[in-house]
Design an enzyme around this catalytic site. Structure first.
Site, PDB file in Angstrom:
ATOM      1  N   HIS A  39     -61.412  86.829 -28.430  1.00 19.39           N
ATOM      2  CA  HIS A  39     -62.397  86.167 -29.283  1.00 19.39           C
ATOM      3  C   HIS A  39     -62.423  84.638 -29.170  1.00 19.39           C
ATOM      4  O   HIS A  39     -63.494  84.047 -29.286  1.00 19.39           O
ATOM      5  CB  HIS A  39     -62.163  86.546 -30.750  1.00 19.39           C
ATOM      6  CG  HIS A  39     -62.542  87.973 -31.043  1.00 19.39           C
ATOM      7  ND1 HIS A  39     -62.555  88.491 -32.318  1.00 19.39           N
ATOM      8  CD2 HIS A  39     -62.930  88.986 -30.225  1.00 19.39           C
ATOM      9  CE1 HIS A  39     -62.928  89.766 -32.267  1.00 19.39           C
ATOM     10  NE2 HIS A  39     -63.152  90.092 -31.010  1.00 19.39           N
ATOM     11  N   THR A  82     -40.941  75.463 -33.920  1.00 15.68           N
ATOM     12  CA  THR A  82     -41.818  76.407 -34.621  1.00 15.68           C
ATOM     13  C   THR A  82     -43.039  76.807 -33.801  1.00 15.68           C
ATOM     14  O   THR A  82     -43.730  77.769 -34.147  1.00 15.68           O
ATOM     15  CB  THR A  82     -42.358  75.751 -35.915  1.00 15.68           C
ATOM     16  OG1 THR A  82     -43.041  74.551 -35.526  1.00 15.68           O
ATOM     17  CG2 THR A  82     -41.244  75.429 -36.897  1.00 15.68           C
TER      18      THR A  82
HETATM   19  C1  RB5 Z   1     -38.036  69.326 -33.595  1.00 15.99           C
HETATM   20  O1  RB5 Z   1     -36.884  69.209 -34.388  1.00 15.99           O
HETATM   21  C2  RB5 Z   1     -39.074  70.183 -34.309  1.00 15.99           C
HETATM   22  O2  RB5 Z   1     -39.667  69.430 -35.322  1.00 15.99           O
HETATM   23  C3  RB5 Z   1     -40.103  70.670 -33.323  1.00 15.99           C
HETATM   24  O3  RB5 Z   1     -39.478  71.420 -32.343  1.00 15.99           O
HETATM   25  C4  RB5 Z   1     -41.192  71.553 -33.883  1.00 15.99           C
HETATM   26  O4  RB5 Z   1     -40.695  72.606 -34.622  1.00 15.99           O
HETATM   27  C5  RB5 Z   1     -42.289  70.842 -34.563  1.00 15.99           C
HETATM   28  O5  RB5 Z   1     -43.321  71.416 -34.955  1.00 15.99           O
END
Ligand code: RB5
Length: 146
Positions: A98, A67
């Site tokens: 900024h 993510t």
């Molecule tokens: C790994 O599975 C996942 O948790 C990591 O890549 C990330 O998304 C964590 O914030």
């Protein structure tokens, strides 16, 4: 320009894309992996990248995980780091102008509404504005350790 790049197993393909993009722009890259889909822990890769960045000579770092969240939070726990997780090129430009972010993070499992290369370009091509923003950054960095 020179950048350090690191990622966990959730963003191997996107990290390759980012490195290719930076190389095409003539930006030097130091890649710390992981280049395998085998599960690793994103804080370890955030730490590796920040320690390398601190050796000097880098303009910015790029961190990637599934993510972008875990690896950016991890980097932001380390002194002197301002790692942004922009959702688009507007946010990427503004975080340089900024927040003077020194790291930028992306998620390999996130669907961005524009190519990640464009988001990266917006960050790279923007400049910090200083002035009232420096005062806010000073306040932000004073929060470290509290
Ligand atoms: C790994 O599975 C996942 O948790 C990591 O890549 C990330 O998304 C964590 O914030």
């Amino acid at each position: 320009m020179k950048a350090v790049i690191a990622n966990d197993h959730g963003a191997v393909a996107l990290a390759k894309e980012v490195i290719e993009h930076l190389r095409k722009r003539g930006i030097g890259t130091v890649y710390l992996g992981t280049d395998s889909e085998e599960s690793v822990d994103y804080p370890d890769y955030a730490e590796k990248a920040v320690m390398e960045f601190r050796n000097g000579g880098y303009d910015f770092g790029v961190l990637l995980c599934g993510t972008g969240i875990g690896i950016s939070i991890s980097a932001n726990k380390m002194k002197g780091i301002r790692c942004a997780l922009p959702q688009d090129s507007y946010a990427a430009e503004m975080t340089k102008r900024h927040n003077n972010a020194n790291f930028i993070a992306f998620g390999g499992r996130i669907s961005y509404k524009e190519p990640v290369g464009n988001i990266l370009d917006a960050f790279i091509d923007a400049s910090f504005e200083g002035g009232r923003h420096q005062k806010r950054i000073d306040k932000m960095m004073a929060l470290e350790g509290r």
